[in-house]
Design an enzyme around this catalytic site. Structure first.
Site, PDB file in Angstrom:
ATOM      1  N   ARG A  66       0.835  -1.210   0.000  1.00 53.40           N
ATOM      2  CA  ARG A  66       0.000   0.000   0.000  1.00 53.40           C
ATOM      3  C   ARG A  66       0.864   1.252   0.000  1.00 53.40           C
ATOM      4  NH1 ARG A  66      -4.661   0.687  -1.626  1.00 53.40           N
ATOM      5  NH2 ARG A  66      -5.498  -1.023  -0.360  1.00 53.40           N
ATOM      6  N   GLN A  84      -8.666  -6.842  -9.104  1.00 51.73           N
ATOM      7  CA  GLN A  84      -8.484  -5.391  -9.099  1.00 51.73           C
ATOM      8  C   GLN A  84      -7.027  -5.020  -9.431  1.00 51.73           C
ATOM      9  OE1 GLN A  84     -10.281  -2.580  -8.312  1.00 51.73           O
ATOM     10  NE2 GLN A  84      -9.124  -1.324  -6.905  1.00 51.73           N
ATOM     11  N   ARG A  89       1.281  -6.355  -9.849  1.00 52.34           N
ATOM     12  CA  ARG A  89       1.699  -5.755  -8.572  1.00 52.34           C
ATOM     13  C   ARG A  89       1.830  -6.784  -7.461  1.00 52.34           C
ATOM     14  NH1 ARG A  89      -3.367  -2.506  -5.798  1.00 52.34           N
ATOM     15  NH2 ARG A  89      -4.931  -4.127  -6.037  1.00 52.34           N
ATOM     16  N   HIS A 167       0.596   3.683 -10.494  1.00 56.17           N
ATOM     17  CA  HIS A 167      -0.321   4.090  -9.413  1.00 56.17           C
ATOM     18  C   HIS A 167       0.462   4.843  -8.337  1.00 56.17           C
ATOM     19  CE1 HIS A 167      -3.343   3.832  -6.337  1.00 56.17           C
ATOM     20  NE2 HIS A 167      -4.029   2.856  -6.876  1.00 56.17           N
ATOM     21  N   ASP A 212     -12.172   9.811  -6.701  1.00 58.90           N
ATOM     22  CA  ASP A 212     -11.728   8.638  -7.472  1.00 58.90           C
ATOM     23  C   ASP A 212     -12.163   8.856  -8.922  1.00 58.90           C
ATOM     24  OD1 ASP A 212     -10.919   6.201  -8.383  1.00 58.90           O
ATOM     25  OD2 ASP A 212     -12.028   5.009  -6.919  1.00 58.90           O
ATOM     26  N   GLU A 271      -2.202   9.198 -11.042  1.00 58.87           N
ATOM     27  CA  GLU A 271      -1.695   8.010 -11.724  1.00 58.87           C
ATOM     28  C   GLU A 271      -1.768   8.194 -13.239  1.00 58.87           C
ATOM     29  OE1 GLU A 271      -4.142   4.764 -10.243  1.00 58.87           O
ATOM     30  OE2 GLU A 271      -4.633   5.975  -8.506  1.00 58.87           O
TER      31      GLU A 271
HETATM   32  C1  BG6 Z   1      -7.295   3.664  -7.520  1.00 55.24           C
HETATM   33  C2  BG6 Z   1      -8.670   3.359  -7.986  1.00 55.24           C
HETATM   34  O1  BG6 Z   1      -6.440   3.724  -8.617  1.00 55.24           O
HETATM   35  O2  BG6 Z   1      -6.842   2.655  -6.640  1.00 55.24           O
HETATM   36  C3  BG6 Z   1      -9.591   3.213  -6.773  1.00 55.24           C
HETATM   37  O3  BG6 Z   1      -9.134   4.369  -8.841  1.00 55.24           O
HETATM   38  C4  BG6 Z   1      -9.037   2.176  -5.819  1.00 55.24           C
HETATM   39  O4  BG6 Z   1     -10.877   2.839  -7.203  1.00 55.24           O
HETATM   40  C5  BG6 Z   1      -7.606   2.541  -5.474  1.00 55.24           C
HETATM   41  O5  BG6 Z   1      -9.849   2.138  -4.659  1.00 55.24           O
HETATM   42  C6  BG6 Z   1      -6.925   1.548  -4.551  1.00 55.24           C
HETATM   43  O6  BG6 Z   1      -7.028   0.279  -5.057  1.00 55.24           O
HETATM   44  P1  BG6 Z   1      -6.461  -0.950  -4.264  1.00 55.24           P
HETATM   45  O7  BG6 Z   1      -6.850  -2.169  -5.030  1.00 55.24           O
HETATM   46  O8  BG6 Z   1      -4.973  -0.775  -4.199  1.00 55.24           O
HETATM   47  O9  BG6 Z   1      -7.081  -0.901  -2.888  1.00 55.24           O
END
Ligand code: BG6
Length: 314
Positions: A66, A84, A89, A167, A212, A271
């Site tokens: 994170r 997602q 990653r 990101h 977002d 991003e």
């Molecule tokens: C962003 C997305 O890039 O990443 C969001 O637009 C998302 O929708 C965020 O919540 C974090 O994503 P993750 O999968 O790392 O919790």
């Protein structure tokens, strides 16, 4: 590779995960975990951290780290058949010992080359062969460059399509005091409203609640002005048309297990991405795109870091 005070060190990071530490002559540095091909630290020559990494980040597969700069590939977000933000990653990348030459020369001497190829399990969920090469390099002035080269190695001649994002979690003093310039008046897809399309109004983007948004057809330069730090990140890009701006704010922050309740105040994700129009890559057809992120210094607080990312797709 090393000369005086310039080094590329391969060592163990948190939980024994392999990482590479790049150090430049004036003291700037960067850290890259092989887990995710993930940049987790970028410090300027004053030793100030320019990227946000949560104090609760879990450095343990399969959870993505994170903060820092996760690579979203081959899917950005949750739209598509994959998990997602895709799987790059949370895969273990390898050191690329013999990368092909770059089309343009770079003066940076401090770098590491990583490579990701699909495992047998990966091919079951995304039935394509590819080589994803990532070069992370640090320039003498503290500039950080990420170069991605993606090659379709399907032997059946089939193209593949993907979405992508760097990101980047920028460290900011107080997100309520931050302003983003370059996105005003643009169209965006609002992730908080099923990606419905809206047009941004107003002078500059400021933050007082969860955001977002996927901004479309964005300019080559986006600035993140941090008044308290008296520093400005400048994101320059070419070839990645979209820019995602994300901050979870308080409610979502509390819902994330790997994110502190108040940490949303000190981060902002901007991003560089290709989301609205996925990139289709045929075997052997070269495509090129380029992306730069930069941080300018100001008189009071000297921030000399410069983050530049490039994507070559071929
Ligand atoms: C962003 C997305 O890039 O990443 C969001 O637009 C998302 O929708 C965020 O919540 C974090 O994503 P993750 O999968 O790392 O919790």
């Amino acid at each position: 590779m090393s000369s005086e005070r310039v080094s590329v060190e391969h060592c163990k990071g948190i939980n024994g995960l392999d990482k590479v530490v790049l150090r430049e002559i004036r003291g700037s540095s960067a850290e890259v975990y092989l887990y995710g091909g993930h940049v987790t630290s970028w410090k300027n020559d004053h030793g100030e951290e320019l990227l946000f990494v949560s104090s609760k980040a879990i450095f343990k597969p399969p959870k993505a780290i994170r903060g820092g700069i996760p690579i979203c590939f081959p899917q950005f977000g949750g739209v598509g058949s994959l998990e997602q933000h895709g799987f790059a990653r949370n895969r273990i990348w390898s050191i690329d010992t013999d990368p092909p030459p770059f089309p343009s020369s770079t003066s940076n001497k401090t770098y590491v080359d990583l490579i990701l190829k699909p495992s047998e399990e990966d091919v079951k969920i995304w039935p394509h062969c590819y080589e994803f090469r990532l070069r992370v390099s640090l320039g003498p002035g503290g500039d950080l460059m990420l170069t991605s080269r993606i090659r379709n190695t399907n032997t059946d001649g089939k193209p593949f399509t993907f979405t992508f994002a760097y990101h980047t979690y920028f460290s900011v003093s107080d997100v309520s005091e931050v302003r983003v310039e370059g996105l005003e008046t643009l169209d965006y897809l609002d992730n908080l409203q099923d990606r419905e399309r809206f047009t941004e109004q107003g002078d500059a983007i400021t933050f007082e609640s969860e955001v977002d948004k996927i901004y479309l057809s964005t300019p080559t330069k986006i600035a993140i002005l941090d008044h308290e730090k008296k520093g400005t990140f400048v994101l320059k890009k070419d070839g990645l048309p979209d820019a995602v701006v994300w901050n979870p704010w308080d409610r979502k922050a509390k819902a994330m297990t790997d994110f502190g309740d108040d940490e949303y105040k000190h981060m902002l994700c901007v991003e560089a991405a290709a989301v609205e129009k996925p990139i289709t890559l045929k075997p052997g057809t070269p495509v090129f795109s380029d992306l730069c992120l930069a941080m300018n210094s100001s008189h009071f607080f000297s921030i000399t870091g410069y983050l530049k990312s490039r994507t070559f797709i071929k």
